[in-house]
Design a protein around this motif. Structure first.
Motif, PDB file in Angstrom:
ATOM      1  N   GLY A  99       0.794  -1.221   0.000  1.00  0.00           N
ATOM      2  CA  GLY A  99       0.000   0.000   0.000  1.00  0.00           C
ATOM      3  C   GLY A  99       0.825   1.268   0.000  1.00  0.00           C
ATOM      4  O   GLY A  99       0.390   2.290   0.536  1.00  0.00           O
ATOM      5  N   GLY A 100       2.035   1.225  -0.559  1.00  0.00           N
ATOM      6  CA  GLY A 100       2.885   2.407  -0.592  1.00  0.00           C
ATOM      7  C   GLY A 100       3.580   2.704   0.727  1.00  0.00           C
ATOM      8  O   GLY A 100       4.171   3.764   0.898  1.00  0.00           O
ATOM      9  N   ARG A 101       3.498   1.748   1.673  1.00  0.00           N
ATOM     10  CA  ARG A 101       4.137   1.917   2.981  1.00  0.00           C
ATOM     11  C   ARG A 101       4.968   0.682   3.307  1.00  0.00           C
ATOM     12  O   ARG A 101       4.800  -0.372   2.705  1.00  0.00           O
ATOM     13  N   LYS A 102       5.844   0.831   4.307  1.00  0.00           N
ATOM     14  CA  LYS A 102       6.664  -0.301   4.718  1.00  0.00           C
ATOM     15  C   LYS A 102       6.886  -0.270   6.227  1.00  0.00           C
ATOM     16  O   LYS A 102       6.799   0.785   6.868  1.00  0.00           O
ATOM     17  N   ILE A 103       7.160  -1.438   6.745  1.00  0.00           N
ATOM     18  CA  ILE A 103       7.590  -1.627   8.126  1.00  0.00           C
ATOM     19  C   ILE A 103       8.886  -2.409   8.032  1.00  0.00           C
ATOM     20  O   ILE A 103       8.908  -3.503   7.466  1.00  0.00           O
ATOM     21  N   GLU A 104       9.964  -1.843   8.549  1.00  0.00           N
ATOM     22  CA  GLU A 104      11.263  -2.482   8.385  1.00  0.00           C
ATOM     23  C   GLU A 104      11.770  -3.198   9.625  1.00  0.00           C
ATOM     24  O   GLU A 104      12.678  -4.001   9.517  1.00  0.00           O
ATOM     25  N   ALA A 105      11.208  -2.918  10.785  1.00  0.00           N
ATOM     26  CA  ALA A 105      11.743  -3.510  12.008  1.00  0.00           C
ATOM     27  C   ALA A 105      10.619  -3.857  12.974  1.00  0.00           C
ATOM     28  O   ALA A 105      10.594  -3.394  14.103  1.00  0.00           O
ATOM     29  N   GLY A 106       9.672  -4.695  12.515  1.00  0.00           N
ATOM     30  CA  GLY A 106       8.621  -5.159  13.410  1.00  0.00           C
ATOM     31  C   GLY A 106       9.169  -6.241  14.332  1.00  0.00           C
ATOM     32  O   GLY A 106       9.974  -7.070  13.909  1.00  0.00           O
ATOM     33  N   VAL A 107       8.758  -6.212  15.592  1.00  0.00           N
ATOM     34  CA  VAL A 107       9.179  -7.222  16.561  1.00  0.00           C
ATOM     35  C   VAL A 107       7.958  -7.643  17.372  1.00  0.00           C
ATOM     36  O   VAL A 107       7.251  -6.801  17.929  1.00  0.00           O
ATOM     37  N   ASP A 108       7.726  -8.954  17.405  1.00  0.00           N
ATOM     38  CA  ASP A 108       6.624  -9.528  18.182  1.00  0.00           C
ATOM     39  C   ASP A 108       7.170 -10.607  19.107  1.00  0.00           C
ATOM     40  O   ASP A 108       8.166 -11.254  18.791  1.00  0.00           O
ATOM     41  N   THR A 109       6.465 -10.821  20.197  1.00  0.00           N
ATOM     42  CA  THR A 109       6.658 -11.986  21.047  1.00  0.00           C
ATOM     43  C   THR A 109       5.286 -12.623  21.236  1.00  0.00           C
ATOM     44  O   THR A 109       4.304 -11.908  21.477  1.00  0.00           O
ATOM     45  N   PHE A 110       5.212 -13.935  21.091  1.00  0.00           N
ATOM     46  CA  PHE A 110       3.977 -14.675  21.286  1.00  0.00           C
ATOM     47  C   PHE A 110       4.169 -15.680  22.415  1.00  0.00           C
ATOM     48  O   PHE A 110       5.241 -16.290  22.521  1.00  0.00           O
ATOM     49  N   ILE A 111       3.125 -15.883  23.207  1.00  0.00           N
ATOM     50  CA  ILE A 111       3.075 -16.987  24.164  1.00  0.00           C
ATOM     51  C   ILE A 111       1.825 -17.784  23.833  1.00  0.00           C
ATOM     52  O   ILE A 111       0.721 -17.226  23.734  1.00  0.00           O
ATOM     53  N   PHE A 112       2.010 -19.083  23.633  1.00  0.00           N
ATOM     54  CA  PHE A 112       0.917 -19.975  23.246  1.00  0.00           C
ATOM     55  C   PHE A 112       0.456 -20.791  24.446  1.00  0.00           C
ATOM     56  O   PHE A 112       1.264 -21.152  25.305  1.00  0.00           O
ATOM     57  N   ARG A 113      -0.857 -21.080  24.481  1.00  0.00           N
ATOM     58  CA  ARG A 113      -1.406 -21.952  25.520  1.00  0.00           C
ATOM     59  C   ARG A 113      -2.589 -22.697  24.931  1.00  0.00           C
ATOM     60  O   ARG A 113      -3.463 -22.085  24.308  1.00  0.00           O
ATOM     61  N   ASP A 114      -2.611 -23.998  25.118  1.00  0.00           N
ATOM     62  CA  ASP A 114      -3.735 -24.843  24.694  1.00  0.00           C
ATOM     63  C   ASP A 114      -4.086 -24.637  23.219  1.00  0.00           C
ATOM     64  O   ASP A 114      -5.252 -24.544  22.846  1.00  0.00           O
ATOM     65  N   GLY A 115      -3.073 -24.547  22.374  1.00  0.00           N
ATOM     66  CA  GLY A 115      -3.294 -24.442  20.937  1.00  0.00           C
ATOM     67  C   GLY A 115      -3.797 -23.094  20.457  1.00  0.00           C
ATOM     68  O   GLY A 115      -4.323 -22.984  19.344  1.00  0.00           O
ATOM     69  N   MET A 116      -3.606 -22.068  21.270  1.00  0.00           N
ATOM     70  CA  MET A 116      -4.062 -20.721  20.922  1.00  0.00           C
ATOM     71  C   MET A 116      -2.970 -19.708  21.285  1.00  0.00           C
ATOM     72  O   MET A 116      -2.084 -19.999  22.076  1.00  0.00           O
TER      73      MET A 116
END
Length: 114
Positions: free
Chosen positions: A84-101
């Motif tokens: 869409g004419g934009r960018k994200i160059e340094a996205g950072v996520d952390t996920f914690i999963f429990r019971d398949g979610m």
């Protein structure tokens, strides 16, 4: 039905994100999920819907680059997106999963012109 592994949950999450299927994205979150995005707290499936409505609007029809590290039920993700004419160059996520979610997710990113 067997509980999905964190790898399986994240694979579905990535497919749904790439397809921009908001309801499939939201389906990966637990009812009591906590998302902390850009220093703001969102809760549950409604919170996930709000977060991903924003992200999909920030970089529509994005091309994604993902670099992941799994440790048991925790995922660390560095990512880039362009669309869409934009960018994200340094996205950072952390996920914690429990019971398949996805139970907890943190996200930080900055949108720039492409």
């Amino acid at each position: 039905m067997a509980t999905r592994t964190p790898d399986e949950v994240f694979a579905h999450h990535g497919q749904s994100l790439g397809a921009e299927n908001l309801e499939d994205i939201v389906a990966d979150y637990s009812e009591d999920a906590i998302l902390i995005v850009q220093k703001k707290v969102y809760r549950g499936k409604d919170g996930a819907r709000e977060v991903f409505t924003q992200l999909l609007g920030d970089v529509p029809q994005a091309q994604w680059e993902l670099d992941t590290v799994f440790a048991d039920d925790v995922l660390y993700l560095e990512w880039k997106a362009t669309g869409g004419g934009r960018k994200i160059e340094a996205g950072v996520d952390t996920f914690i999963f429990r019971d398949g979610m996805i139970r907890v997710q943190t996200v930080v990113y900055t949108v720039q012109p492409a």
